[in-house]
Motif scaffolding. Structure first.
Motif, short mmCIF file in Angstrom:
data_model
loop_
_atom_site.label_atom_id
_atom_site.label_comp_id
_atom_site.label_asym_id
_atom_site.label_seq_id
_atom_site.Cartn_x
_atom_site.Cartn_y
_atom_site.Cartn_z
N LEU A 76 -5.49 -19.71 -97.57
CA LEU A 76 -4.33 -18.92 -97.95
C LEU A 76 -4.49 -17.46 -97.52
O LEU A 76 -3.55 -16.84 -97.00
CB LEU A 76 -4.12 -18.99 -99.47
N GLY A 77 -5.69 -16.91 -97.73
CA GLY A 77 -5.93 -15.53 -97.30
C GLY A 77 -5.83 -15.36 -95.81
O GLY A 77 -5.26 -14.38 -95.31
N CYS A 78 -6.36 -16.32 -95.06
CA CYS A 78 -6.29 -16.25 -93.60
C CYS A 78 -4.87 -16.44 -93.10
O CYS A 78 -4.45 -15.82 -92.11
CB CYS A 78 -7.22 -17.29 -92.99
N GLY A 79 -4.11 -17.32 -93.76
CA GLY A 79 -2.72 -17.52 -93.38
C GLY A 79 -1.90 -16.25 -93.52
O GLY A 79 -1.05 -15.94 -92.67
N GLU A 80 -2.16 -15.51 -94.58
CA GLU A 80 -1.44 -14.25 -94.79
C GLU A 80 -1.79 -13.23 -93.71
O GLU A 80 -0.91 -12.49 -93.24
CB GLU A 80 -1.79 -13.70 -96.18
N VAL A 81 -3.07 -13.21 -93.32
CA VAL A 81 -3.49 -12.26 -92.28
C VAL A 81 -2.93 -12.65 -90.92
O VAL A 81 -2.40 -11.81 -90.18
CB VAL A 81 -5.03 -12.18 -92.23
N LYS A 82 -3.01 -13.93 -90.59
CA LYS A 82 -2.59 -14.38 -89.26
C LYS A 82 -1.09 -14.20 -89.05
O LYS A 82 -0.63 -13.97 -87.93
CB LYS A 82 -2.96 -15.85 -89.06
N CYS A 83 -0.32 -14.31 -90.14
CA CYS A 83 1.14 -14.19 -90.03
C CYS A 83 1.65 -12.87 -90.60
O CYS A 83 2.80 -12.77 -91.06
CB CYS A 83 1.81 -15.37 -90.73
#
Length: 637
Positions: free
Chosen positions: A572-579
């Motif tokens: 979830l944390g990486c998804g927020e950063v990537k998008c």
């Protein structure tokens, strides 16, 4: 009947309350009329070079008509088309986006209206519902995603005008499929997995009027597989927060208790053994409240060959449990083996005193974490899941004591199946929750408290006072804070669990469980080609190490075993950063011109809604457009 025991034969809650909840509703989902070869009969309006061009009205053979814009002889632009059977289609400006006919075909944003008043308003592609839109027919309303005129994707349907009967979740070709929440007209609620409009997979059902809860596997709408069914009894004291309950944990078949299982009676007795069609059957064991054990064969819910054991089973609180209730009776046989026999009775009593002193706070913490990510139902009571227990332990920094959550799972293990040791979906009753805390306390503090007169009670009290009470309810991480995000993230839970298990490795003997480390996450992202200028390896490591005791010691952090909660929160944390470059559909909110508290509160609410919408948009894009497609290409399972 066994002397001194509850009437186990006569009391058998055999009626699993699943009646009238599988009712099918007629949504009145009309098929859209097709566009066919049209023959002009009459035209009135603007022309250009002998062709219909500009605004005009056309009459067609068969009684059809169109009023709107034309371009070089074809319907193109905004307009209203009416079929002979009075079905109309209107293209217009909606939310500043122009809907239109393109080469005689409805495209963009529009509205269909049928002769009985049913309507569809939303995205249209090549004459069919496709995209996002709202369909109303009679008392039913659907709002959500469409694919080639079928409800497909995420959407909500209300089955009556009062909006007391509804479904919110995933759809596949007009059928409830995937994860969703269903509220029935009776008020009963199910949230979990669906297939072909039926409860199928992992899910939780709450029968409000009957006071029952089931958490576990479903097949074709009924309980089947492994699960836990709870029957809540009447409160013993006015205003009591918790009610005593009967509980069955074990196998189900066609909605009946069938196969091996354990039944916990509210009075304190238990039955462990075989079941057939909701009745005790085969080899079984009855343990009474006072610790006496009877074993033998059961037939038609009755014991036919009773054998009483000579010794009592160890029961922590002896016979005086009234002040705590049977739901707070703990079982710590694994720890009692480490305590000298002569000290066990006094250890029992001292642990009981600790529980009595803190029972209100412990019940409150259990209730708080069991509700994380659940629908906000007035007076609702839920069973704690292992996922929620992990979140409590992390919030209280238990993993800072040199032990990982994966290792804690091994300490509190009560299921011989290796696949269940780290399952995030395992339900945990209050009594089991207290047992887990007691076991964890002993493993963390037994060296520090070795000189105490009452080792077990001293460890338990230290854990509660130093770790649990000061930190509980201060929720951290990406999944449960704020709680509204959980509703969005849970859509991706099951498939991510499959990815987690695919990357787990079986540990060396004597362990038989499978786990993964933080380093496996880095390898997974490398295999899926997820790294870019925004989501760098350094940024991923920052997210991984955020809740560790020493975030600066990244090398040691990479070797930590992680549970599914930690894996999923990193996603979830990486998804927020990537998008992060993506924005939500709502515009930014300017400063309020009103000084009233109500206006400021309303503006704050709108801001929170926009923030949640933007976050939801990013997470949906990450999983559906990036992560899951990459996983499918890798063919992990």
């Amino acid at each position: 009947m066994l002397h001194g025991s509850p009437n186990l034969a006569s009391y058998s809650p055999s009626k699993l309350a699943h009646h009238d909840d599988d009712e099918q509703h007629d949504d009145g989902l009309f098929e859209l009329p097709s566009f066919f070869v049209l023959t002009f009969q009459r035209y009135e309006g603007e022309t250009r070079d002998g062709l219909f061009h500009g605004r005009g009205t056309a009459k067609f053979k068969g009684g059809h008509s169109y009023k709107g814009m034309f371009f070089m002889g074809v319907m193109q632009g905004t307009g209203v088309f009416t079929w002979a059977d009075k079905v109309t289609y209107e293209m217009r400006y909606i939310s500043r986006q122009q809907g239109e006919f393109v080469h005689n075909m409805p495209m963009g944003q529009g509205k269909y209206i049928w002769s009985d008043g049913s309507s569809y308003e939303g995205d249209v592609c090549n004459g069919v519902r496709h995209g996002n839109g709202t369909y109303k027919s009679g008392n039913a309303t659907y709002k959500g995603q469409w694919n080639h005129s079928k409800r497909h994707g995420k959407g909500t349907v209300y089955y009556n005008q009062e909006e007391t009967s509804w479904y919110k979740g995933n759809w596949v070709l007009n059928k409830r499929e995937g994860w969703g929440i269903r509220r029935y007209p009776s008020g009963n609620i199910y949230f979990g997995e669906w297939k072909h409009n039926l409860r199928n997979g992992d899910g939780t059902m709450r029968w409000l009027n009957q006071g029952q809860v089931y958490i576990g596997n479903w097949h074709d709408g009924v309980q089947q597989g492994h699960g836990t069914h709870v029957w809540l009894m009447k409160r013993t004291e006015p205003g009591a927060e918790f009610r005593p309950s009967n509980q069955y944990t074990g196998n189900f078949f066609h909605g009946y208790r069938h196969g091996p299982g354990i039944f916990y009676y509210a009075g304190g007795a238990t039955y462990e053994g075989g079941w057939q069609d909701n009745k005790k059957h085969g080899k079984g064991k009855v343990t009474l409240k006072d610790g006496y054990v009877f074993q033998g064969q059961f037939l038609n819910d009755k014991m036919v060959t009773p054998i009483m054991t000579a010794n009592q089973a160890p029961v922590l609180f002896g016979t005086d449990e009234s002040s705590l209730g049977p739901d707070m009776t703990v079982n710590v046989d694994s720890i009692l083996e480490k305590i000298p026999q002569r000290n066990r009775d006094i250890e029992h009593k001292q642990v009981r005193f600790v529980l009595l002193r803190h029972k209100t706070e412990l019940r409150s913490i259990y209730r708080f974490y069991s509700r994380l990510g659940q629908p906000q139902i007035p007076g609702g009571a839920f069973l704690l899941s292992r996922m929620q227990l992990w979140r409590l332990l992390k919030d209280c920094y238990i993993h800072h004591h040199g032990v990982s959550l994966a290792e804690l799972d091994l300490f509190i293990r009560d299921n011989p199946d290796p696949a269940e040791v780290h399952s995030p979906f395992t339900p945990i009753m209050l009594s089991r929750f207290l047992s887990c805390l007691l076991i964890i306390a002993y493993h963390i503090y037994h060296d520090d408290m070795e000189s105490s007169n009452h080792l077990l009670a001293a460890c338990f009290a230290k854990l509660l006072i130093d770790d649990i009470f000061p930190n509980a309810k201060n929720v951290k991480g990406f999944l449960f804070k704020p709680p509204e995000r959980t509703i969005v993230a849970v859509d991706f839970l099951v498939k991510c669990w499959k990815v987690y298990r695919a990357y787990c490795r079986v540990n060396k003997a004597p362990r038989d469980d499978s786990t993964m480390t933080n380093r496996h996450i880095l390898w997974l992202y490398q295999d899926l080609h997820l790294y870019d200028n925004d989501l760098t390896i350094v940024r991923v490591i920052d997210i991984i190490c955020a809740e560790t005791l020493d975030p600066g010691n990244r090398s040691a952090c990479m070797e930590h075993e992680i549970t599914f909660l930690e894996f999923f929160e990193v996603l979830l944390g990486c998804g927020e950063v990537k998008c992060q470059q993506m924005t939500g559909p709502y515009p930014k909110i300017g400063p309020s011109r009103s000084s009233s508290a109500l206006a400021r509160q309303w503006q704050q609410t709108l801001a929170q809604d926009r923030e949640l919408d933007a976050w939801s948009h990013k997470i949906h894009h990450f999983f559906k457009r990036i992560f899951f497609p990459a996983v499918d290409l890798l063919r992990l399972f």
